[in-house]
Design a protein around this motif. Structure first.
Motif, PDB file in Angstrom:
ATOM      1  N   LEU A  91     -68.830   5.506  28.226  1.00 44.06           N
ATOM      2  CA  LEU A  91     -67.636   5.672  27.388  1.00 44.06           C
ATOM      3  C   LEU A  91     -68.039   6.056  25.977  1.00 44.06           C
ATOM      4  N   VAL A  92     -67.433   7.140  25.472  1.00 40.87           N
ATOM      5  CA  VAL A  92     -67.627   7.566  24.088  1.00 40.87           C
ATOM      6  C   VAL A  92     -66.241   7.750  23.478  1.00 40.87           C
ATOM      7  N   THR A  93     -65.836   6.844  22.601  1.00 43.18           N
ATOM      8  CA  THR A  93     -64.509   6.930  21.986  1.00 43.18           C
ATOM      9  C   THR A  93     -64.678   7.010  20.474  1.00 43.18           C
ATOM     10  N   TRP A  94     -64.610   8.236  19.963  1.00 49.12           N
ATOM     11  CA  TRP A  94     -64.867   8.512  18.553  1.00 49.12           C
ATOM     12  C   TRP A  94     -63.663   9.200  17.920  1.00 49.12           C
ATOM     13  N   PHE A  95     -63.816   9.539  16.648  1.00 52.06           N
ATOM     14  CA  PHE A  95     -62.731  10.159  15.886  1.00 52.06           C
ATOM     15  C   PHE A  95     -63.249  11.357  15.105  1.00 52.06           C
ATOM     16  N   ARG A  96     -62.572  12.475  15.275  1.00 53.96           N
ATOM     17  CA  ARG A  96     -62.789  13.649  14.437  1.00 53.96           C
ATOM     18  C   ARG A  96     -61.412  14.200  14.076  1.00 53.96           C
ATOM     19  N   ASP A  97     -61.191  14.415  12.787  1.00 52.53           N
ATOM     20  CA  ASP A  97     -59.892  14.936  12.367  1.00 52.53           C
ATOM     21  C   ASP A  97     -59.989  16.432  12.109  1.00 52.53           C
ATOM     22  N   ALA A  98     -58.892  17.022  11.690  1.00 50.51           N
ATOM     23  CA  ALA A  98     -58.857  18.470  11.457  1.00 50.51           C
ATOM     24  C   ALA A  98     -59.868  18.888  10.399  1.00 50.51           C
ATOM     25  N   GLY A  99     -60.093  18.024   9.411  1.00 55.01           N
ATOM     26  CA  GLY A  99     -61.029  18.360   8.339  1.00 55.01           C
ATOM     27  C   GLY A  99     -62.447  18.575   8.832  1.00 55.01           C
ATOM     28  N   TYR A 100     -62.822  17.883   9.895  1.00 57.44           N
ATOM     29  CA  TYR A 100     -64.161  18.035  10.460  1.00 57.44           C
ATOM     30  C   TYR A 100     -64.410  19.463  10.915  1.00 57.44           C
ATOM     31  N   TYR A 101     -63.342  20.138  11.329  1.00 56.48           N
ATOM     32  CA  TYR A 101     -63.465  21.480  11.898  1.00 56.48           C
ATOM     33  C   TYR A 101     -63.254  22.590  10.876  1.00 56.48           C
ATOM     34  N   SER A 108     -61.182  15.789  24.459  1.00 55.18           N
ATOM     35  CA  SER A 108     -61.255  14.690  25.427  1.00 55.18           C
ATOM     36  C   SER A 108     -61.723  15.224  26.779  1.00 55.18           C
ATOM     37  N   ALA A 109     -62.426  14.375  27.529  1.00 61.21           N
ATOM     38  CA  ALA A 109     -62.944  14.801  28.834  1.00 61.21           C
ATOM     39  C   ALA A 109     -63.262  13.594  29.688  1.00 61.21           C
ATOM     40  N   HIS A 110     -63.162  13.778  31.011  1.00 60.46           N
ATOM     41  CA  HIS A 110     -63.652  12.753  31.922  1.00 60.46           C
ATOM     42  C   HIS A 110     -64.328  13.427  33.106  1.00 60.46           C
ATOM     43  N   ALA A 111     -65.198  12.679  33.774  1.00 63.80           N
ATOM     44  CA  ALA A 111     -65.951  13.277  34.879  1.00 63.80           C
ATOM     45  C   ALA A 111     -66.421  12.215  35.869  1.00 63.80           C
ATOM     46  N   LEU A 112     -66.590  12.659  37.116  1.00 61.52           N
ATOM     47  CA  LEU A 112     -67.264  11.894  38.160  1.00 61.52           C
ATOM     48  C   LEU A 112     -68.544  12.656  38.495  1.00 61.52           C
ATOM     49  N   ILE A 113     -69.663  11.971  38.380  1.00 63.37           N
ATOM     50  CA  ILE A 113     -70.973  12.578  38.624  1.00 63.37           C
ATOM     51  C   ILE A 113     -71.598  11.898  39.839  1.00 63.37           C
ATOM     52  N   ARG A 114     -71.931  12.682  40.860  1.00 63.80           N
ATOM     53  CA  ARG A 114     -72.573  12.146  42.062  1.00 63.80           C
ATOM     54  C   ARG A 114     -74.062  12.496  42.041  1.00 63.80           C
ATOM     55  N   PHE A 115     -74.880  11.535  42.423  1.00 67.42           N
ATOM     56  CA  PHE A 115     -76.330  11.720  42.470  1.00 67.42           C
ATOM     57  C   PHE A 115     -76.799  11.832  43.921  1.00 67.42           C
ATOM     58  N   THR A 116     -77.911  12.510  44.129  1.00 70.52           N
ATOM     59  CA  THR A 116     -78.435  12.684  45.480  1.00 70.52           C
ATOM     60  C   THR A 116     -78.845  11.348  46.092  1.00 70.52           C
ATOM     61  N   PHE A 163     -67.377   8.898  33.697  1.00 68.11           N
ATOM     62  CA  PHE A 163     -67.645   9.171  32.280  1.00 68.11           C
ATOM     63  C   PHE A 163     -66.350   9.568  31.581  1.00 68.11           C
ATOM     64  N   TYR A 164     -66.170   9.039  30.390  1.00 67.37           N
ATOM     65  CA  TYR A 164     -65.011   9.415  29.578  1.00 67.37           C
ATOM     66  C   TYR A 164     -65.447   9.562  28.130  1.00 67.37           C
ATOM     67  N   ALA A 165     -64.970  10.629  27.481  1.00 62.84           N
ATOM     68  CA  ALA A 165     -65.282  10.848  26.072  1.00 62.84           C
ATOM     69  C   ALA A 165     -64.065  11.428  25.367  1.00 62.84           C
ATOM     70  N   THR A 166     -63.879  11.015  24.114  1.00 58.96           N
ATOM     71  CA  THR A 166     -62.777  11.559  23.322  1.00 58.96           C
ATOM     72  C   THR A 166     -63.107  11.511  21.840  1.00 58.96           C
ATOM     73  N   ASN A 167     -62.561  12.466  21.120  1.00 60.09           N
ATOM     74  CA  ASN A 167     -62.559  12.446  19.658  1.00 60.09           C
ATOM     75  C   ASN A 167     -61.163  12.142  19.139  1.00 60.09           C
ATOM     76  N   ALA A 168     -60.287  11.642  20.013  1.00 56.51           N
ATOM     77  CA  ALA A 168     -58.894  11.394  19.662  1.00 56.51           C
ATOM     78  C   ALA A 168     -58.620   9.934  19.295  1.00 56.51           C
ATOM     79  N   TYR A 169     -59.670   9.108  19.288  1.00 51.97           N
ATOM     80  CA  TYR A 169     -59.511   7.725  18.861  1.00 51.97           C
ATOM     81  C   TYR A 169     -59.394   7.716  17.333  1.00 51.97           C
ATOM     82  N   LEU A 170     -59.191   6.580  16.717  1.00 47.81           N
ATOM     83  CA  LEU A 170     -59.138   6.513  15.244  1.00 47.81           C
ATOM     84  C   LEU A 170     -60.325   5.739  14.682  1.00 47.81           C
ATOM     85  N   LYS A 171     -61.370   5.611  15.487  1.00 48.40           N
ATOM     86  CA  LYS A 171     -62.568   4.861  15.092  1.00 48.40           C
ATOM     87  C   LYS A 171     -63.753   5.387  15.877  1.00 48.40           C
TER      88      LYS A 171
END
Length: 349
Positions: A159-169, A224-232, A239-247
């Motif tokens: 899990l990656v829950t971070w914050f990036r606002d418009a100014g970052y871009y 934001s993104a999520h995924a299921l990763i299968r291993f051999t 997995f889940y990641a977002t820059n839409a959190y406020l922290k």
């Protein structure tokens, strides 16, 4: 490529790109007895000059001046994503060792060109920054996996829950497919994806989805993104990641084995077993302030790279190793586009 032993005890260094991440490299070099900073490079002459004055070295606005500098053996690339591959290809051809920030390239084609250049290089080495592999918690996790201390690895959760606002871009290259190569996956979450594949081993398939939840109309890419990763091996990871959190919350990684669970939050590592939880590892103190989520292991990886170069040993996070996380990111994008599970692309096209 067979690395060449360097008959010296100190290497001349240059840094290309004087943006925020360069500060970590500059600080690491200033305390590294194996290196001497000779030159910093940035197209913003005022920024390059200020940086050079602060660290007592020369500056230039053209990285191609490095090609003929016999006093520079190692070049650190702290440039925008889309410049990593073409700059590294040229520098390797000029005989310079290259340590590039992640990602090593912004897409699979650029990564393929860099792999070819690195493998065709006679003397120069390529290293890719994935400093979180050097964190004590990550190293201990890897030992548990490799030594089967808790039995077979069953599954992981990242899990990656971070914050990036418009100014970052506001920085021109960020938030665009052509120059950044993606959004939260390729920039912020790639470190956690790298740890997942490093621990899990060979991947068989990926199913993922990306969206722009909070920055629609601001960026082209996903926040934001999520995924299921299968291993051999039969293990799997979610997995889940977002820059839409406020922290910028600590990254979380849960690794489940037959006989217990290891849980990493930030750089704290806990063992959960038989109804009890034990703290195994805690992070070193850093002085990065609001950038504390970068951790302190850049310095450790940079030292390791210089030690490998000086000894003539092949660096372990090279092009083939560094591309694995890029492949995961690109396959999540492909899976999202096709709306179906895709086989993991071991090779590049």
């Amino acid at each position: 490529m067979k690395p060449k032993v360097i008959a010296m005890n100190k290497l001349g260094a240059a840094i290309v790109g004087c943006g925020s991440i360069s500060g970590v490299h500059l600080k690491a070099l200033s305390g590294l007895e194996l290196a001497e900073l000779k030159l910093v490079v940035d197209t913003d002459e005022e920024l390059a000059k200020r940086t050079a004055e602060q660290y007592g070295c020369e500056y230039t606005t053209d990285y191609k001046e490095l090609f003929g500098r016999s006093d520079v053996q190692v070049v650190h690339l702290c440039t925008p994503h889309f410049l990593h591959s073409p700059m590294a290809v040229e520098l390797l051809a000029a005989g310079k060792h290259v340590l590039t920030e992640k990602p090593m390239a912004e897409n699979k084609a650029a990564a393929a060109r860099l792999i070819e250049a690195a493998e065709n290089s006679q003397d120069a080495q390529l290293g890719v920054i994935f400093q979180n592999r050097y964190n004590p918690a990550s190293q201990l996790l890897k030992q548990y996996v490799d030594q089967n201390r808790l039995g077979k690895l069953l599954c992981m959760k990242g899990l990656v829950t971070w914050f990036r606002d418009a100014g970052y871009y506001k920085t021109a290259w960020k938030g665009k497919w052509a120059t950044e190569g993606g959004g939260v996956l390729i920039n912020q979450a790639i470190h956690t994806l790298d740890l997942i594949q490093w621990l899990g081993g060979e991947i068989s398939s990926i199913k993922g989805s990306v969206s722009t939840d909070s920055l629609e109309g601001v960026i082209e890419v996903e926040d934001s993104a999520h995924a299921l990763i299968r291993f051999t091996s039969g293990a799997r990871a979610i997995f889940y990641a977002t820059n839409a959190y406020l922290k910028n919350s600590p990254v979380e990684l849960e690794v489940v084995f037959e006989q217990g669970t290891l849980y990493m939050r930030g750089d704290y590592l806990y063992l959960q077993q038989d109804g009890e939880e034990t703290l195994l590892c805690e992070p070193a103190v850093n002085d990065l302030g609001e950038k504390s989520y970068w951790g302190v292991s850049h310095t450790v990886q940079i030292r390791d790279f210089y030690e490998h170069v000086l000894a003539g040993n092949k660096f372990w996070i090279d092009a083939r190793e560094g591309v694995k996380a890029v492949n995961i990111v690109m396959d999540i994008y492909e899976s999202s586009r096709l709306q179906k599970e895709v086989p993991f692309a071991v090779t590049l096209s």
